[in-house]
Design a protein around this motif. Structure first.
Motif, short mmCIF file in Angstrom:
data_model
loop_
_atom_site.label_atom_id
_atom_site.label_comp_id
_atom_site.label_asym_id
_atom_site.label_seq_id
_atom_site.Cartn_x
_atom_site.Cartn_y
_atom_site.Cartn_z
N THR A 110 0.82 -1.21 0.00
CA THR A 110 0.00 0.00 0.00
C THR A 110 0.86 1.27 0.00
O THR A 110 1.53 1.58 0.99
N ASP A 111 0.78 1.97 -1.11
CA ASP A 111 1.61 3.15 -1.35
C ASP A 111 0.71 4.38 -1.23
O ASP A 111 -0.25 4.54 -1.97
N ILE A 112 1.06 5.25 -0.30
CA ILE A 112 0.24 6.44 -0.04
C ILE A 112 0.05 7.30 -1.29
O ILE A 112 -0.97 7.97 -1.43
N THR A 113 1.02 7.22 -2.21
CA THR A 113 0.91 8.05 -3.43
C THR A 113 0.01 7.41 -4.49
O THR A 113 -0.23 8.00 -5.54
N LYS A 114 -0.44 6.18 -4.22
CA LYS A 114 -1.25 5.49 -5.24
C LYS A 114 -2.68 5.21 -4.81
O LYS A 114 -3.48 4.71 -5.59
N ILE A 115 -3.00 5.49 -3.56
CA ILE A 115 -4.36 5.18 -3.11
C ILE A 115 -5.32 6.30 -3.54
O ILE A 115 -4.87 7.42 -3.81
N PRO A 116 -6.61 5.99 -3.62
CA PRO A 116 -7.56 7.01 -4.09
C PRO A 116 -7.50 8.28 -3.24
O PRO A 116 -7.47 8.20 -2.00
N LEU A 162 0.15 -24.30 -3.52
CA LEU A 162 0.48 -23.01 -4.13
C LEU A 162 -0.31 -21.89 -3.45
O LEU A 162 -1.50 -22.07 -3.15
N LEU A 163 0.33 -20.80 -3.22
CA LEU A 163 -0.35 -19.54 -2.89
C LEU A 163 0.10 -18.54 -3.95
O LEU A 163 1.27 -18.19 -4.01
N ILE A 164 -0.83 -18.14 -4.78
CA ILE A 164 -0.48 -17.21 -5.86
C ILE A 164 -0.77 -15.79 -5.40
O ILE A 164 -1.91 -15.46 -5.06
N ASN A 165 0.27 -14.99 -5.40
CA ASN A 165 0.09 -13.61 -4.94
C ASN A 165 -0.17 -12.65 -6.09
O ASN A 165 0.51 -12.71 -7.12
N ALA A 166 -1.11 -11.79 -5.92
CA ALA A 166 -1.28 -10.65 -6.82
C ALA A 166 -1.45 -9.42 -5.95
O ALA A 166 -2.19 -9.44 -4.95
N SER A 167 -0.73 -8.37 -6.29
CA SER A 167 -0.77 -7.15 -5.48
C SER A 167 -1.36 -6.01 -6.28
O SER A 167 -2.55 -5.73 -6.22
N ARG A 168 -0.49 -5.39 -7.09
CA ARG A 168 -0.89 -4.16 -7.77
C ARG A 168 -2.12 -4.33 -8.68
O ARG A 168 -2.95 -3.44 -8.77
N SER A 169 -2.20 -5.50 -9.36
CA SER A 169 -3.32 -5.69 -10.31
C SER A 169 -4.66 -5.70 -9.59
O SER A 169 -5.69 -5.38 -10.19
N ILE A 170 -4.64 -6.06 -8.30
CA ILE A 170 -5.90 -6.04 -7.53
C ILE A 170 -6.10 -4.71 -6.81
O ILE A 170 -7.10 -4.03 -6.99
N ILE A 171 -5.11 -4.33 -6.00
CA ILE A 171 -5.37 -3.21 -5.09
C ILE A 171 -5.43 -1.85 -5.80
O ILE A 171 -6.05 -0.92 -5.30
N TYR A 172 -4.78 -1.77 -6.96
CA TYR A 172 -4.84 -0.52 -7.72
C TYR A 172 -5.68 -0.67 -8.99
O TYR A 172 -5.46 0.04 -9.99
N SER A 217 -8.59 0.30 -9.50
CA SER A 217 -9.19 1.61 -9.78
C SER A 217 -8.65 2.60 -8.76
O SER A 217 -8.31 2.24 -7.63
N ASN A 218 -8.58 3.85 -9.17
CA ASN A 218 -8.11 4.89 -8.27
C ASN A 218 -9.26 5.80 -7.84
O ASN A 218 -9.07 6.85 -7.25
N ASP A 243 -14.72 3.78 -6.56
CA ASP A 243 -15.06 2.36 -6.72
C ASP A 243 -13.87 1.43 -6.52
O ASP A 243 -13.91 0.28 -6.95
N PHE A 244 -12.79 1.92 -5.89
CA PHE A 244 -11.55 1.12 -5.83
C PHE A 244 -11.77 -0.25 -5.18
O PHE A 244 -11.18 -1.25 -5.62
N ALA A 245 -12.61 -0.31 -4.15
CA ALA A 245 -12.81 -1.58 -3.45
C ALA A 245 -13.60 -2.56 -4.33
O ALA A 245 -13.26 -3.74 -4.43
N GLU A 246 -14.62 -2.04 -4.98
CA GLU A 246 -15.39 -2.89 -5.91
C GLU A 246 -14.51 -3.40 -7.05
O GLU A 246 -14.60 -4.57 -7.45
#
Lengths: 267, 267
Positions: free
Chosen positions: A24-30, A231-241, A243-244, A247-250
Motif C-alpha cells: 500500500t503506497d500512499i501516493t497510489k491510493i484514491p 500453491l499460494l499465488i500472490n497478486a498485489s498491484r493488479s488487484i489493489i490498484y 481503480s483509483n 469504486d476502488f474496493a469494488e
C-alpha cells in the motif's frame, strides 16, 4: 496458529489459492481517502472487506509501511489486527541476520504483529533462519527463486551440479518441514517448478509475479500444483490498484474474483 | 551526505575506525532506565554521549527496535536524530527486494530515518540493490562474507572457480563504487580478507565479530587494512553491555576507549 491442514481446508472451501498483496503506497491510493485519520489502514480495510471471500491469504509488504516510519508501523499493526482469521497472514519482510538479531525479528513479526508467517532471505545460511522456526504454529517462507531479472545473478548460478536456489531448498529443509516452511518461487519462471518440486514435493510455494510482473497462472499450476494444491499465488498491484476512484474496493473485488474463478477450475 | 573523504578525515582525527553497534535490548539495559519515558532512547543517548569521541560510526540494528513495533521505531528515529554529525550512521537492516519494494526501503532508511547508510542482503541480485545506490551521498553496505557459522552454507560455496561471496563483491561493483558501496566482512575469518581485497581493493569494509563473537582486531588489520584504512570495526555487546549498573555509560566509554587505543597504533 495456522496449520497446513487449515490452509488446505480454506483453499477447498473458498475454491481459491489467491494471496492478496498489500503493497500500500500512499501516493497510489484514491485521493478521497487522504482525509481519513489513517489513510493507509482505511485503504487496506476496504480492500480486505472487498476481497476476503476470494482469497485465503494476505501478504503485507513491510517496506511500504516502514517508508513512513513509526506511523507506518501503526498502520501495519492495525492491518494485521484487522485480517480475517480464516486467511493466512504473511509479513513480506525478507529478513535474515545472525541468531540473536533474527530472534528479535521473529519477535517483531510473530509476537508484536502476530503474523502467521514471514518471508526470509537465506544468504547468511541456516543459523540465520533457525530462530523463525522455533515458534510453534508459525511459518517461515524462504526466498528460493524470485521473479526479478536479478535472480540470474546468484540464485540461478550453479554450485557443483545444482543451482543455488536448489541448495537453498534442500538445506532449509533441515530446519523446517512442510508444516512450517514454504518457499518463494516466482511465477515468471514456470518451467523451473519441475526442479523446485524435486526438492520440495509437499511444500507450499508462495508465488509472486502473476499480474503486474507478467507470470501466467495456468503455467504455474501446470508445473507447480500438487495434490494438496501447494500453491499460494500472490497478486498485489493488479488487484489493489484496479481503480483509483471511489469504486476502488469494488474494482479490487472484481479482479480478485476473476482470479478466484480462474483458480476454481483447478481445485 | 557522508563522503568517503569525510570518513577518512574523521578516522585520522579521532585515531579510530570503531563503529559502535546499538543492538539495544530492553531486557538487557540497566533497570534504573526503565522508568524513563523512552528507556531505549535514554540508553542510546547515554551510550552515544559516552562513546562519541572514540568512534567514527554508529550502527543501529533495526531488529531490536522493530521487536516492539511502532514504539520501537519512534525510539529508532530519536536515536538517528541524536547521532553526532561527525559519525557515519548505519541502519543495520539487511534489506533487499524487487525494485519497487527496495525503493520503499530506501525511502524508509535514507529519507524517513535519514541514515547515511544501510546494510543490504544480495540474494535477489543487483536489481534488488540498485535503488539504494540512486541516493547521492548515501551508502549501501552489502553482505559479502558474514561472521556466523551459516556463512558456510552458501557464501563460502564455489560457483565455478570463485566463492559466492566473491561473485557478490565483483557483481555489486557494477552498481556502486568505493564512494558509495561498502561490504560486510566478518572478523571471524581474517585470512579471507586477502581474497576480499582482490575484488574490493579500495572499498571500506564493515567488520562485525570483534568482541562477543571472538574475532581479533590485529588479524583483521593485518589482512584487511589499506592505505586509507578501509575498515570500520563494529563492536556492539562488548561495549554497550559492559555494565548493567548505574555506571553503564562510563563502562561503555572505557571499552570504546580501549578499542580506540588499540586502533590508534595502526593509523
Amino acid at each position: 496458529m495456522f496449520s497446513r491442514q487449515k490452509l488446505i481446508t480454506e483453499i477447498n472451501k473458498k475454491k481459491s489459492f489467491l494471496c492478496v498483496g498489500l503493497d500500500t503506497d500512499i501516493t497510489k491510493i484514491p485521493p478521497h481517502l487522504l482525509s481519513e485519520p489513517d489513510p493507509i489502514f482505511a485503504f487496506n480495510k476496504a480492500i480486505i472487506d472487498a476481497t476476503k471471500d476470494f482469497c485465503v491469504s494476505y501478504k503485507i509488504n513491510t517496506a511500504f509501511f516502514e517508508a513512513t516510519g513509526a506511523k507506518g508501523w501503526e498502520s501495519m499493526q492495525r492491518t494485521f489486527d484487522y485480517l480475517p482469521k480464516d486467511c493466512l497472514s504473511i509479513a513480506d519482510a525478507k529478513r535474515g541476520d545472525i541468531g540473536n538479531t533474527s530472534n528479535q525479528y521473529a519477535k517483531a513479526f510473530f509476537e508484536t504483529l502476530n503474523a502467521d508467517s514471514v518471508t526470509l532471505a537465506p544468504y547468511m545460511g541456516n543459523d540465520s533462519l533457525a530462530p523463525f522456526f522455533e515458534y510453534p504454529g508459525k511459518w517461515g517462507i524462504v526466498l528460493a527463486l524470485t521473479s526479478n531479472p536479478g535472480s540470474a545473478d546468484y540464485e540461478q548460478q550453479k554450485i557443483g551440479e545444482e543451482f543455488l536456489f536448489e541448495k537453498v531448498l534442500a538445506n532449509t529443509g533441515k530446519i523446517g518441514s512442510d508444516e512450517n516452511l514454504m518457499f518463494v518461487v516466482g511465477a515468471t519462471k514456470p518451467q523451473e517448478f519441475t526442479i523446485i518440486r524435486k526438492h520440495a514435493p509437499k511444500h507450499f510455494l508462495l508465488v509472486p509475479g502473476v499480474g503486474a510482473q507478467g507470470g501466467s497462472l495456468e503455467e504455474v499450476v501446470k508445473y507447480g500444483k500438487i495434490e494438496d494444491i501447494g500453491l499460494l499465488i500472490n497478486a498485489s498491484r493488479s488487484i489493489i490498484y484496479a481503480s483509483n476512484g471511489l469504486d476502488f474496493a469494488e474494482a479490487a473485488a472484481k479482479e480478485a474474483k476473476a482470479l478466484q474463478n480462474q483458480m476454481a477450475v483447478f481445485i
